[in-house]
Motif scaffolding. Structure first.
Motif, PDB file in Angstrom:
ATOM      1  N   GLY A 316       0.802  -1.212   0.000  1.00  0.00           N
ATOM      2  CA  GLY A 316       0.000   0.000   0.000  1.00  0.00           C
ATOM      3  C   GLY A 316       0.837   1.266   0.000  1.00  0.00           C
ATOM      4  O   GLY A 316       2.075   1.218  -0.052  1.00  0.00           O
ATOM      5  N   PRO A 317       0.192   2.433   0.063  1.00  0.00           N
ATOM      6  CA  PRO A 317       0.876   3.712  -0.058  1.00  0.00           C
ATOM      7  C   PRO A 317       1.860   3.971   1.084  1.00  0.00           C
ATOM      8  O   PRO A 317       1.554   3.755   2.260  1.00  0.00           O
ATOM      9  N   MET A 318       3.048   4.430   0.724  1.00  0.00           N
ATOM     10  CA  MET A 318       4.093   4.792   1.681  1.00  0.00           C
ATOM     11  C   MET A 318       4.657   6.150   1.271  1.00  0.00           C
ATOM     12  O   MET A 318       5.090   6.322   0.128  1.00  0.00           O
ATOM     13  N   ALA A 319       4.653   7.108   2.177  1.00  0.00           N
ATOM     14  CA  ALA A 319       5.132   8.454   1.874  1.00  0.00           C
ATOM     15  C   ALA A 319       6.549   8.650   2.399  1.00  0.00           C
ATOM     16  O   ALA A 319       6.896   8.184   3.481  1.00  0.00           O
ATOM     17  N   SER A 320       7.365   9.341   1.616  1.00  0.00           N
ATOM     18  CA  SER A 320       8.740   9.646   2.012  1.00  0.00           C
ATOM     19  C   SER A 320       8.859  11.144   2.288  1.00  0.00           C
ATOM     20  O   SER A 320       8.215  11.959   1.637  1.00  0.00           O
ATOM     21  N   GLY A 321       9.725  11.487   3.237  1.00  0.00           N
ATOM     22  CA  GLY A 321       9.938  12.890   3.564  1.00  0.00           C
ATOM     23  C   GLY A 321      11.335  13.145   4.069  1.00  0.00           C
ATOM     24  O   GLY A 321      12.045  12.228   4.481  1.00  0.00           O
ATOM     25  N   ALA A 322      11.735  14.422   4.065  1.00  0.00           N
ATOM     26  CA  ALA A 322      13.097  14.781   4.444  1.00  0.00           C
ATOM     27  C   ALA A 322      13.311  14.777   5.948  1.00  0.00           C
ATOM     28  O   ALA A 322      14.448  14.771   6.409  1.00  0.00           O
ATOM     29  N   SER A 323      12.226  14.768   6.728  1.00  0.00           N
ATOM     30  CA  SER A 323      12.345  14.888   8.173  1.00  0.00           C
ATOM     31  C   SER A 323      11.881  13.633   8.889  1.00  0.00           C
ATOM     32  O   SER A 323      10.986  12.924   8.421  1.00  0.00           O
ATOM     33  N   VAL A 324      12.507  13.371  10.047  1.00  0.00           N
ATOM     34  CA  VAL A 324      12.001  12.333  10.938  1.00  0.00           C
ATOM     35  C   VAL A 324      10.699  12.839  11.552  1.00  0.00           C
ATOM     36  O   VAL A 324      10.620  13.962  12.041  1.00  0.00           O
ATOM     37  N   VAL A 325       9.657  12.020  11.513  1.00  0.00           N
ATOM     38  CA  VAL A 325       8.348  12.419  12.029  1.00  0.00           C
ATOM     39  C   VAL A 325       8.112  11.749  13.378  1.00  0.00           C
ATOM     40  O   VAL A 325       8.184  10.524  13.491  1.00  0.00           O
ATOM     41  N   ALA A 326       7.851  12.558  14.395  1.00  0.00           N
ATOM     42  CA  ALA A 326       7.547  12.035  15.736  1.00  0.00           C
ATOM     43  C   ALA A 326       6.462  12.890  16.365  1.00  0.00           C
ATOM     44  O   ALA A 326       6.560  13.332  17.512  1.00  0.00           O
ATOM     45  N   ASN A 327       5.419  13.136  15.573  1.00  0.00           N
ATOM     46  CA  ASN A 327       4.365  14.039  16.014  1.00  0.00           C
ATOM     47  C   ASN A 327       3.042  13.638  15.362  1.00  0.00           C
ATOM     48  O   ASN A 327       2.968  13.491  14.140  1.00  0.00           O
ATOM     49  N   ASP A 328       2.002  13.452  16.186  1.00  0.00           N
ATOM     50  CA  ASP A 328       0.710  13.014  15.668  1.00  0.00           C
ATOM     51  C   ASP A 328       0.124  13.993  14.655  1.00  0.00           C
ATOM     52  O   ASP A 328      -0.432  13.578  13.629  1.00  0.00           O
ATOM     53  N   LYS A 329       0.246  15.303  14.921  1.00  0.00           N
ATOM     54  CA  LYS A 329      -0.340  16.289  14.019  1.00  0.00           C
ATOM     55  C   LYS A 329       0.357  16.282  12.658  1.00  0.00           C
ATOM     56  O   LYS A 329      -0.281  16.463  11.623  1.00  0.00           O
ATOM     57  N   ALA A 330       1.680  16.067  12.682  1.00  0.00           N
ATOM     58  CA  ALA A 330       2.417  16.008  11.424  1.00  0.00           C
ATOM     59  C   ALA A 330       1.957  14.811  10.593  1.00  0.00           C
ATOM     60  O   ALA A 330       1.794  14.901   9.382  1.00  0.00           O
ATOM     61  N   VAL A 331       1.735  13.685  11.253  1.00  0.00           N
ATOM     62  CA  VAL A 331       1.255  12.497  10.553  1.00  0.00           C
ATOM     63  C   VAL A 331      -0.128  12.747   9.964  1.00  0.00           C
ATOM     64  O   VAL A 331      -0.422  12.340   8.836  1.00  0.00           O
ATOM     65  N   ASP A 332      -0.990  13.442  10.724  1.00  0.00           N
ATOM     66  CA  ASP A 332      -2.334  13.748  10.226  1.00  0.00           C
ATOM     67  C   ASP A 332      -2.277  14.537   8.925  1.00  0.00           C
ATOM     68  O   ASP A 332      -3.075  14.312   8.005  1.00  0.00           O
ATOM     69  N   GLY A 333      -1.312  15.474   8.838  1.00  0.00           N
ATOM     70  CA  GLY A 333      -1.179  16.262   7.618  1.00  0.00           C
ATOM     71  C   GLY A 333      -0.756  15.414   6.434  1.00  0.00           C
ATOM     72  O   GLY A 333      -1.211  15.618   5.305  1.00  0.00           O
ATOM     73  N   ILE A 334       0.102  14.430   6.686  1.00  0.00           N
ATOM     74  CA  ILE A 334       0.565  13.553   5.601  1.00  0.00           C
ATOM     75  C   ILE A 334      -0.556  12.638   5.124  1.00  0.00           C
ATOM     76  O   ILE A 334      -0.700  12.384   3.923  1.00  0.00           O
ATOM     77  N   THR A 335      -1.371  12.163   6.043  1.00  0.00           N
ATOM     78  CA  THR A 335      -2.453  11.252   5.662  1.00  0.00           C
ATOM     79  C   THR A 335      -3.494  11.934   4.776  1.00  0.00           C
ATOM     80  O   THR A 335      -4.251  11.251   4.078  1.00  0.00           O
ATOM     81  N   LEU A 336      -3.537  13.269   4.792  1.00  0.00           N
ATOM     82  CA  LEU A 336      -4.464  13.979   3.916  1.00  0.00           C
ATOM     83  C   LEU A 336      -4.105  13.807   2.443  1.00  0.00           C
ATOM     84  O   LEU A 336      -4.945  13.991   1.563  1.00  0.00           O
TER      85      LEU A 336
END
Length: 406
Positions: A316-336
């Protein structure tokens, strides 16, 4: 150096192979085929520095040898655009009656003709001098890199450790003018298919390092597949710790534009470009994910503690990014960006993009990572070792499948 011997006479072929072994060439560097058809397939699959061709050669298994079979085989190679021509060709024959006529025909093709005789070792001197010259040519020309079937990239050395635990007889080689340490391995499947592999870890995690390493490996090794293995973060309620995620598609979640809204607030305008997985590979991964024997084999290979729940493979879908993510709100933005997203990490998209820009025929890019945390405030390293293992173990099951095409 790689040499192809095309000869259907067993005793003569064994004598030539024995002579070549005196130069230090290993079994992996010498390929023997008995017919022109088998040899043509070998040349389509690999690159050779020297090809030795018997003049009296059959076209296919069971067919009678032809007096000009070797010459016809050479002419066919010149017409086959799928074949990268070898640096040197040497015709060889044990039939003295063919020498006078065939010598001129050999010269017309830019090749030399050598008479083989068990009682006269001049053929051996000619052959070994060719090999010594090619070796000297390679040494002066700089490093040479073998063509492989599969190139593996990891973002962390610990992830590479899990790959090197796979039973492929790994050997590490360093090249004088290359900062990367490369690990070469191979395996033979039950169906007789042999696979060659090379594995390396990026210098640092993140898309720039992985993109640079992937581009270098595509250029040096011309692999059929370039595979990223390692760890990722899962999306809560969509996956669990240790689950294997096969990316399809992947994209850069940070791609877009930072702008100013009507109220003057900073807004991020998303512009992700998704890269899908090869359809055949994706479907094979789905099939393997439903095979209880595959999952059982992966579970049995780990002898330490495991997370709660059942092991699962998800495509399934996997997103890549330049930053380490350790924040629920940041994840919510990516899931959009994709409502079906199941994982986030930092490198898979870079490897996919590098494969897309590789020289033709470009490799198939595959990203297989396993969940070690959920990119939230509780992010920890407790399950990184297990996740690296399950990622590598599923890759092993994938390439051992008879349906995995190379």
């Amino acid at each position: 150096m790689k040499i192809l011997l095309v000869d259907d006479e067993f005793e003569k072929a064994q004598s030539i192979i024995a002579a070549l072994s005196e130069t230090g060439l290993g079994e992996d560097n010498l390929v023997h085929r008995s017919t022109s058809r088998e040899a043509r397939l070998a040349l389509q699959d690999a690159e050779f520095d020297l090809v030795l061709i018997d003049l009296n050669l059959p076209e296919m298994l069971g067919a009678p040898p032809k007096m000009d079979g070797g010459l016809a085989f050479f002419d066919m190679l010149m017409l086959d655009q799928k074949i990268k021509l070898p640096k040197t060709v040497l015709f060889i024959t044990a039939k003295e009656e063919l020498i006078e006529k065939a010598e001129l025909e050999s010269f017309k093709r830019g090749a030399q003709l050598c008479l083989y005789s068990p009682a006269d070792e001049r053929w051996k001197a000619i052959l070994l001098s060719k090999v010594r010259y090619l070796k000297a040519q390679q040494e002066r020309g700089g490093e040479t890199y073998p063509k492989v079937d599969i190139a593996i990239i990891t973002a962390l050395r610990s992830e590479l450790g899990a790959v090197l635990n796979l039973p492929y007889g790994w050997k590490t080689i360093r090249y004088p003018n290359n900062p990367v340490s490369y690990n070469y391995g191979s395996l033979e499947r039950p169906d007789g298919v042999k696979l060659s592999l090379v594995a390396a870890a990026a210098y640092t995690k993140g898309m720039p390092s992985s993109a640079a390493l992937a581009a270098q490996m595509c250029l040096l090794f011309r692999p059929k597949y370039i595979v990223m293995l390692g760890i990722c973060a899962g999306i809560k309620k969509e996956t669990e710790l240790g689950h294997v995620i096969v990316a399809d598609p992947t994209w850069d979640w940070g791609s877009g534009k930072i702008a100013e809204g009507e109220d003057g607030e900073r807004v991020f305008l998303m512009s992700p470009q998704q890269r899908p997985l090869n359809t055949q590979v994706s479907q094979l991964c789905v099939d393997l994910s439903m095979n209880p024997e595959v999952l059982q084999a992966i579970r049995m290979g780990w002898n330490s503690k495991v997370p709660e729940g059942q092991l699962k493979v998800q495509v399934g879908p996997m997103a890549s990014g330049a930053s380490v993510v350790a924040n629920d709100k940041a994840v919510d933005g990516i899931t959009l960006q994709n409502r079906d997203i199941i994982a986030v990490e930092m490198e898979a998209y870079a490897v996919m993009a590098a494969a897309e820009y590789a020289l033709k025929p470009s490799p198939i890019a595959v990203a297989i990572k396993s969940v070690c945390d959920f990119a939230d405030a509780n992010k920890a390293k407790d399950w990184q070792g297990y996740a690296a293992y399950t990622s590598s173990a599923f890759f092993d099951q994938l390439i051992r499948s008879p349906e995995f095409q190379v």
